[in-house]
Design a protein around this motif. Sequence first.
Motif, PDB file in Angstrom:
ATOM      1  N   THR A 103       0.835  -1.206   0.000  1.00 41.65           N
ATOM      2  CA  THR A 103       0.000   0.000   0.000  1.00 41.65           C
ATOM      3  C   THR A 103       0.865   1.250   0.000  1.00 41.65           C
ATOM      4  OG1 THR A 103      -1.719  -1.183   1.219  1.00 41.65           O
ATOM      5  CG2 THR A 103      -1.862   1.211   1.188  1.00 41.65           C
ATOM      6  N   ALA A 104       1.944   1.225   0.767  1.00 41.60           N
ATOM      7  CA  ALA A 104       2.822   2.384   0.856  1.00 41.60           C
ATOM      8  C   ALA A 104       3.472   2.703  -0.479  1.00 41.60           C
ATOM      9  CB  ALA A 104       3.898   2.142   1.920  1.00 41.60           C
ATOM     10  N   VAL A 105       3.986   1.697  -1.149  1.00 42.52           N
ATOM     11  CA  VAL A 105       4.627   1.908  -2.451  1.00 42.52           C
ATOM     12  C   VAL A 105       3.623   2.474  -3.444  1.00 42.52           C
ATOM     13  CG1 VAL A 105       5.675   0.735  -4.430  1.00 42.52           C
ATOM     14  CG2 VAL A 105       6.410   0.171  -2.103  1.00 42.52           C
ATOM     15  N   SER A 106       2.437   1.899  -3.475  1.00 42.69           N
ATOM     16  CA  SER A 106       1.411   2.336  -4.423  1.00 42.69           C
ATOM     17  C   SER A 106       0.931   3.750  -4.121  1.00 42.69           C
ATOM     18  CB  SER A 106       0.231   1.362  -4.386  1.00 42.69           C
ATOM     19  OG  SER A 106      -0.825   1.814  -5.209  1.00 42.69           O
ATOM     20  N   VAL A 130       9.235  14.581  -3.109  1.00 41.36           N
ATOM     21  CA  VAL A 130       8.844  13.220  -3.452  1.00 41.36           C
ATOM     22  C   VAL A 130       8.587  12.426  -2.168  1.00 41.36           C
ATOM     23  CG1 VAL A 130       9.497  11.119  -4.681  1.00 41.36           C
ATOM     24  CG2 VAL A 130      10.352  13.350  -5.470  1.00 41.36           C
ATOM     25  N   ALA A 131       7.404  11.856  -2.042  1.00 39.58           N
ATOM     26  CA  ALA A 131       7.127  10.919  -0.961  1.00 39.58           C
ATOM     27  C   ALA A 131       7.598   9.532  -1.370  1.00 39.58           C
ATOM     28  CB  ALA A 131       5.635  10.888  -0.654  1.00 39.58           C
ATOM     29  N   ILE A 132       8.213   8.812  -0.452  1.00 41.35           N
ATOM     30  CA  ILE A 132       8.706   7.464  -0.734  1.00 41.35           C
ATOM     31  C   ILE A 132       8.267   6.511   0.363  1.00 41.35           C
ATOM     32  CG2 ILE A 132      10.709   8.260  -2.048  1.00 41.35           C
ATOM     33  CD1 ILE A 132      12.421   7.661   0.487  1.00 41.35           C
ATOM     34  N   ALA A 133       8.348   5.226   0.033  1.00 42.96           N
ATOM     35  CA  ALA A 133       8.052   4.163   1.003  1.00 42.96           C
ATOM     36  C   ALA A 133       9.358   3.461   1.359  1.00 42.96           C
ATOM     37  CB  ALA A 133       7.061   3.167   0.409  1.00 42.96           C
ATOM     38  N   ALA A 139      12.081   0.197  -4.477  1.00 44.15           N
ATOM     39  CA  ALA A 139      10.966   0.950  -5.044  1.00 44.15           C
ATOM     40  C   ALA A 139      11.083   2.433  -4.696  1.00 44.15           C
ATOM     41  CB  ALA A 139       9.640   0.383  -4.545  1.00 44.15           C
ATOM     42  N   ALA A 140      11.557   2.721  -3.487  1.00 47.05           N
ATOM     43  CA  ALA A 140      11.744   4.114  -3.078  1.00 47.05           C
ATOM     44  C   ALA A 140      12.766   4.802  -3.972  1.00 47.05           C
ATOM     45  CB  ALA A 140      12.183   4.176  -1.619  1.00 47.05           C
ATOM     46  N   ALA A 141      13.852   4.107  -4.289  1.00 48.90           N
ATOM     47  CA  ALA A 141      14.876   4.682  -5.166  1.00 48.90           C
ATOM     48  C   ALA A 141      14.299   4.970  -6.549  1.00 48.90           C
ATOM     49  CB  ALA A 141      16.067   3.739  -5.266  1.00 48.90           C
ATOM     50  N   THR A 154      11.274  18.465  -6.259  1.00 47.88           N
ATOM     51  CA  THR A 154      12.629  18.970  -5.977  1.00 47.88           C
ATOM     52  C   THR A 154      13.044  18.723  -4.530  1.00 47.88           C
ATOM     53  OG1 THR A 154      11.705  21.168  -5.538  1.00 47.88           O
ATOM     54  CG2 THR A 154      12.507  20.747  -7.761  1.00 47.88           C
ATOM     55  N   GLY A 155      12.905  17.523  -4.091  1.00 42.86           N
ATOM     56  CA  GLY A 155      13.288  17.139  -2.743  1.00 42.86           C
ATOM     57  C   GLY A 155      12.628  15.816  -2.430  1.00 42.86           C
ATOM     58  N   ILE A 156      12.990  15.227  -1.299  1.00 36.28           N
ATOM     59  CA  ILE A 156      12.445  13.951  -0.858  1.00 36.28           C
ATOM     60  C   ILE A 156      11.997  14.119   0.589  1.00 36.28           C
ATOM     61  CG2 ILE A 156      12.942  11.494  -0.449  1.00 36.28           C
ATOM     62  CD1 ILE A 156      15.414  12.028  -2.406  1.00 36.28           C
ATOM     63  N   ILE A 157      10.823  13.625   0.909  1.00 37.37           N
ATOM     64  CA  ILE A 157      10.341  13.687   2.282  1.00 37.37           C
ATOM     65  C   ILE A 157      10.425  12.299   2.919  1.00 37.37           C
ATOM     66  CG2 ILE A 157       7.914  13.362   1.576  1.00 37.37           C
ATOM     67  CD1 ILE A 157       9.161  15.479   4.556  1.00 37.37           C
TER      68      ILE A 157
END
Length: 353
Positions: A103-106, A130-133, A139-141, A154-157
């Motif tokens: 669910t997080a990745v999706s 960018v939100a990542i799991a 997948a986050a990469a 322009t950034g990652i949270i």
Amino acid sequence: MEQAQTIAQPAKVDYARIATEEAFAPPEMLKIWRKILDGADPDPGFVSLIGFYMSSPSARARHIIECLQDLDQLRLQHMDEAGIDRQVIALTSPGVQVMDKDTAVSFAQVANDQLSEAVRKHPTRFSGMVAIAPQDPAAAAKEIERGVQELGLTGIIVNSHTQGEYLSDPKFWEIFEAAQANDTPIYLHPNTPPRNMIGPFLECGLDGAIYGFGVETGMHALRLITAGVFDRFPKLQIILGHMGEALPFWSYRLDYMHRATVVSKRYASMQPIKKKPSEYLRENFYITNSGVASEPAIKFTQDMMGADRVMYAMDYPYQHAVEEVSILDGMAISAEDKKRFFQSNAEAAFRLK
């Protein structure tokens, strides 16, 4: 009847005010969160934080939930009232990191698509992270690459720990590799302390922004430093809010005690690193003042970190205090450093045009 106090709009200035820690929450995410809250044994920090905001009838809770879901006119109205020229927006804590892996990745992709659409609609007012799991580092990469190269974010949270796990574990380091390769910073944003840490905070109401956030996130940042993350990824940039979660104020003692601990070989987990902790702070971190409209604190951090490493954030909508903007406009610092604080440092960190 007593009339509500009118707060004057901040004056026009010769720099842009860029707010760099501003939150949003898609309505679909709130539905997922509700299911988690209604499930068996939800995380106590999640219950304390999100359970409150999603169930409390208080004016504060209603205001925050309403504002989090808006990426259009209400947000722009509040920005205009506060004299904010641009927001750098990120998925609010804990984002997808409280969800199961699939669910997080999706949903990270869904949230990033929504945010990028808002940025395209308001390109001079909004930028996004960018939100990542972290639950799935590979997948986050990939999502970092998509978010930066395709969506224009322009950034990652990263909302600190992910179900009690920290990015200092090498299994997560694909995330750092992708961030460095895409020349984009990671905003290490607070989360409530994890299950095995939260008890003493929760029993006296100190688990959230008042104290627990800073303790937990500052520890996370220190774990990155002492694990050698920045020796492996020397160009990686991390952003810490809330005056660096107090780490700049601890820098002397961190350096002294880190060296003493390494020399004594007290912990197998603490091995030598190439530099002092304070040197990594100065070279691999940006600090925002989010939630801290304090001139002495900002000046100290500029002195310790360098004026090109400290930048402005409001912490909208959790701390939407219009009067604080004027307070910071009035700081007794040079015009050059004030422009760095409000504008230039954010432009450099987030590669804003």
